[in-house]
Design a protein around this motif. Structure first.
Motif, mmCIF file in Angstrom:
data_model
loop_
_atom_site.group_PDB
_atom_site.id
_atom_site.type_symbol
_atom_site.label_atom_id
_atom_site.label_comp_id
_atom_site.label_asym_id
_atom_site.label_seq_id
_atom_site.Cartn_x
_atom_site.Cartn_y
_atom_site.Cartn_z
ATOM 1 N N SER A 92 0.919 4.801 -6.771
ATOM 2 C CA SER A 92 0.125 4.146 -7.424
ATOM 3 C C SER A 92 -0.766 2.905 -7.485
ATOM 4 C CB SER A 92 0.426 4.247 -8.786
ATOM 5 O OG SER A 92 1.008 5.012 -9.239
ATOM 6 N N LEU A 93 -1.575 2.896 -6.818
ATOM 7 C CA LEU A 93 -2.543 2.024 -6.632
ATOM 8 C C LEU A 93 -3.481 1.151 -7.657
ATOM 9 C CD1 LEU A 93 -4.112 3.329 -3.652
ATOM 10 C CD2 LEU A 93 -1.826 1.386 -3.636
ATOM 11 N N ASP A 94 -2.809 -0.028 -8.296
ATOM 12 C CA ASP A 94 -3.947 -0.606 -9.156
ATOM 13 C C ASP A 94 -4.805 -1.590 -8.350
ATOM 14 O OD1 ASP A 94 -5.040 -1.514 -11.993
ATOM 15 O OD2 ASP A 94 -2.771 -1.552 -13.112
ATOM 16 N N VAL A 95 -5.915 -2.174 -9.074
ATOM 17 C CA VAL A 95 -6.433 -3.247 -8.388
ATOM 18 C C VAL A 95 -7.506 -3.497 -9.639
ATOM 19 C CG1 VAL A 95 -6.404 -2.094 -6.195
ATOM 20 C CG2 VAL A 95 -8.548 -1.415 -7.495
ATOM 21 N N GLY A 96 -7.670 -5.438 -9.415
ATOM 22 C CA GLY A 96 -8.679 -5.914 -10.304
ATOM 23 C C GLY A 96 -9.516 -6.365 -9.052
ATOM 24 N N ALA A 97 -10.936 -6.670 -9.882
ATOM 25 C CA ALA A 97 -11.480 -7.723 -9.130
ATOM 26 C C ALA A 97 -12.756 -8.780 -9.669
ATOM 27 C CB ALA A 97 -12.789 -6.935 -8.241
ATOM 28 N N ARG A 98 -12.985 -9.778 -9.064
ATOM 29 C CA ARG A 98 -13.696 -10.690 -10.817
ATOM 30 C C ARG A 98 -14.790 -11.284 -9.622
ATOM 31 N NH1 ARG A 98 -13.417 -16.598 -10.699
ATOM 32 N NH2 ARG A 98 -11.380 -16.126 -10.392
ATOM 33 N N LEU A 99 -16.034 -11.242 -9.629
ATOM 34 C CA LEU A 99 -17.088 -11.025 -8.907
ATOM 35 C C LEU A 99 -18.017 -12.500 -10.273
ATOM 36 C CD1 LEU A 99 -19.593 -11.189 -6.260
ATOM 37 C CD2 LEU A 99 -20.217 -8.805 -7.787
ATOM 38 N N ASN A 100 -18.980 -13.452 -9.552
ATOM 39 C CA ASN A 100 -19.035 -14.286 -10.347
ATOM 40 C C ASN A 100 -19.129 -14.272 -12.365
ATOM 41 O OD1 ASN A 100 -21.057 -14.442 -8.469
ATOM 42 N ND2 ASN A 100 -22.620 -13.158 -9.028
ATOM 43 N N GLY A 101 -17.301 -14.531 -12.157
ATOM 44 C CA GLY A 101 -17.294 -14.647 -13.362
ATOM 45 C C GLY A 101 -16.478 -13.539 -13.879
ATOM 46 N N PHE A 102 -16.518 -12.150 -13.682
ATOM 47 C CA PHE A 102 -16.029 -10.520 -14.269
ATOM 48 C C PHE A 102 -15.719 -9.541 -13.315
ATOM 49 C CE2 PHE A 102 -20.053 -11.542 -16.369
ATOM 50 C CZ PHE A 102 -20.016 -12.279 -18.195
ATOM 51 N N HIS A 103 -14.834 -9.363 -14.553
ATOM 52 C CA HIS A 103 -13.831 -9.032 -13.591
ATOM 53 C C HIS A 103 -14.024 -6.913 -14.257
ATOM 54 C CE1 HIS A 103 -10.445 -12.161 -13.310
ATOM 55 N NE2 HIS A 103 -10.953 -12.171 -14.178
ATOM 56 N N THR A 104 -13.606 -6.208 -13.285
ATOM 57 C CA THR A 104 -13.597 -4.835 -13.361
ATOM 58 C C THR A 104 -11.740 -4.485 -12.674
ATOM 59 O OG1 THR A 104 -14.347 -4.474 -11.166
ATOM 60 C CG2 THR A 104 -15.738 -4.046 -12.858
ATOM 61 N N ASP A 105 -11.361 -3.615 -13.056
ATOM 62 C CA ASP A 105 -9.971 -2.532 -13.152
ATOM 63 C C ASP A 105 -10.418 -1.581 -13.307
ATOM 64 O OD1 ASP A 105 -7.351 -3.048 -13.532
ATOM 65 O OD2 ASP A 105 -7.040 -3.589 -15.442
ATOM 66 N N ALA A 106 -9.432 -0.913 -12.257
ATOM 67 C CA ALA A 106 -9.500 0.677 -11.686
ATOM 68 C C ALA A 106 -7.590 0.792 -10.821
ATOM 69 C CB ALA A 106 -10.511 0.685 -10.230
ATOM 70 N N ALA A 107 -7.502 1.868 -11.383
ATOM 71 C CA ALA A 107 -6.176 2.916 -10.419
ATOM 72 C C ALA A 107 -6.278 3.961 -10.552
ATOM 73 C CB ALA A 107 -4.721 2.385 -11.526
ATOM 74 N N ILE A 108 -5.742 4.496 -10.018
ATOM 75 C CA ILE A 108 -5.244 5.974 -9.214
ATOM 76 C C ILE A 108 -3.862 5.888 -8.147
ATOM 77 C CG2 ILE A 108 -7.679 6.374 -8.326
ATOM 78 C CD1 ILE A 108 -6.712 6.010 -5.461
ATOM 79 N N THR A 109 -3.297 7.109 -8.379
ATOM 80 C CA THR A 109 -2.336 7.851 -7.512
ATOM 81 C C THR A 109 -1.974 8.940 -6.822
ATOM 82 O OG1 THR A 109 -0.734 7.394 -10.415
ATOM 83 C CG2 THR A 109 0.034 8.590 -8.333
ATOM 84 N N VAL A 110 -1.713 8.457 -5.482
ATOM 85 C CA VAL A 110 -1.973 9.134 -4.666
ATOM 86 C C VAL A 110 -0.362 10.067 -4.192
ATOM 87 C CG1 VAL A 110 -3.263 9.013 -1.999
ATOM 88 C CG2 VAL A 110 -3.704 7.426 -4.108
ATOM 89 N N GLY A 111 -0.493 11.027 -2.784
ATOM 90 C CA GLY A 111 0.102 11.306 -2.616
ATOM 91 C C GLY A 111 0.578 11.426 -1.332
ATOM 92 N N ALA A 112 2.075 11.028 -0.501
ATOM 93 C CA ALA A 112 2.032 10.242 1.104
ATOM 94 C C ALA A 112 2.679 11.983 1.807
ATOM 95 C CB ALA A 112 3.056 9.418 0.637
ATOM 96 N N GLY A 113 1.692 12.322 2.453
ATOM 97 C CA GLY A 113 2.560 13.666 3.077
ATOM 98 C C GLY A 113 2.586 14.418 1.687
ATOM 99 N N ARG A 114 3.087 15.450 2.113
ATOM 100 C CA ARG A 114 3.361 16.882 1.298
ATOM 101 C C ARG A 114 4.100 16.047 0.045
ATOM 102 N NH1 ARG A 114 3.049 22.110 2.010
ATOM 103 N NH2 ARG A 114 4.490 22.899 1.077
ATOM 104 N N ILE A 115 3.889 15.683 -0.732
ATOM 105 C CA ILE A 115 4.367 16.572 -2.140
ATOM 106 C C ILE A 115 4.629 18.158 -3.256
ATOM 107 C CG2 ILE A 115 3.125 13.882 -2.581
ATOM 108 C CD1 ILE A 115 1.540 15.154 -4.412
ATOM 109 N N SER A 116 6.115 17.113 -3.653
ATOM 110 C CA SER A 116 6.378 18.512 -4.797
ATOM 111 C C SER A 116 5.026 18.864 -5.799
ATOM 112 C CB SER A 116 7.329 18.171 -5.769
ATOM 113 O OG SER A 116 6.850 17.333 -6.605
ATOM 114 N N LYS A 117 5.435 20.612 -5.729
ATOM 115 C CA LYS A 117 4.386 20.693 -7.103
ATOM 116 C C LYS A 117 4.170 20.307 -8.405
ATOM 117 C CE LYS A 117 2.146 24.456 -9.065
ATOM 118 N NZ LYS A 117 1.430 24.159 -9.923
#
Ligand code: MG
Length: 245
Positions: A92-117
């Motif tokens: 899971s990658l959770d990221v936030g960024a600030r530009l000109n005094g305002f934040h945004t926030d987002a996250a995703i979960t990514v599988g590495a190679g072959r993952i289980s069902k």
């Protein structure tokens, strides 16, 4: 107090969100067996600098990294470091960024190679629950409508939603009112045009209970089961939410 943003303020957040989405795409492409999680932190720092935004999480309440990287049974607030991603991990990658005094926030979960069902299903259900929550995020509805849609969706698929950590308003501060739980809690705040919200279901394959790691940051599933996390920052716009990132 819930803060209503002006069109100009939302325009800044839109710009910030576009940049953050591009950074997250770049990070997603780097998740593979063999990468050290600290490398993702370096990429987050470099891409942010290159694109003119500031990583929101660095030093936030003392957080020591530019993004959160949470692997397998880590739910949120994983600290990138020496850990090497293995075949079959979910990251899971959770990221936030600030530009000109305002934040945004987002996250995703990514599988590495072959993952289980199970891991595949967990990722799909978590992303689906976020979409079902956002479908409720219209002017005149209530925060509780988002929350209950997420919980219903997740539990219909036999997974569980984390209770101790929630979504939130976002803007001049990374965390603003209102809280956006991922479970039924009542009505909450009325949704109005100009509200900007980070909606972020955290979904466990097993039980919903959590525990805190020895580093006092990383949150893990209490039962050791897998966990996934998806997050969008949205603006309440009328009959359909605008996804900012
Ligand atoms: Mg958030």
């Amino acid at each position: 107090m819930v803060i209503i943003k002006s069109d100009e303020e939302i325009a800044i957040m839109r710009k910030c969100g576009k940049i953050l989405a591009a950074i997250l795409d770049r990070l997603r492409a780097e998740v593979r067996p063999g990468i050290k999680t600290a490398q993702l932190d370096i990429i987050m720092a470099e891409e942010s600098k290159k694109r003119g935004v500031i990583p929101s999480f660095k030093n936030y309440r003392g957080f020591p990294a530019n993004l959160c990287v949470s692997v397998n049974d880590e739910i949120v607030h994983g600290i990138p470091g020496e850990r090497i991603v293995q075949e079959g991990d979910i990251v899971s990658l959770d990221v936030g960024a600030r530009l000109n005094g305002f934040h945004t926030d987002a996250a995703i979960t990514v599988g590495a190679g072959r993952i289980s069902k199970e891991a595949e299903d967990l990722i799909a259900v978590t992303e689906g629950s976020l979409e079902s929550g956002i479908a409720q995020a219209i002017s005149g509805a209530w925060v509780g409508d988002i929350s209950s849609a997420i919980q219903r969706y997740v539990e219909s698929k036999r997974f569980s939603v984390v209770r101790e950590y929630t979504g939130h308003g976002v803007g001049r501060d990374l965390h603003e009112e209102p809280q956006i739980p991922n479970f039924v809690f009542g009505k909450g705040s009325l949704l109005r045009k100009g509200m900007t919200l980070a909606i972020e279901p955290m979904v466990n394959a097993g039980d919903w209970h959590t525990k805190l790691a020895a580093n006092q940051w990383t949150v893990l599933t209490a039962d050791g089961s897998l966990s996934a996390h998806f997050e969008h920052t949205i603006a309440i716009a009328g009959n359909e939410a605008e996804i900012l990132v």
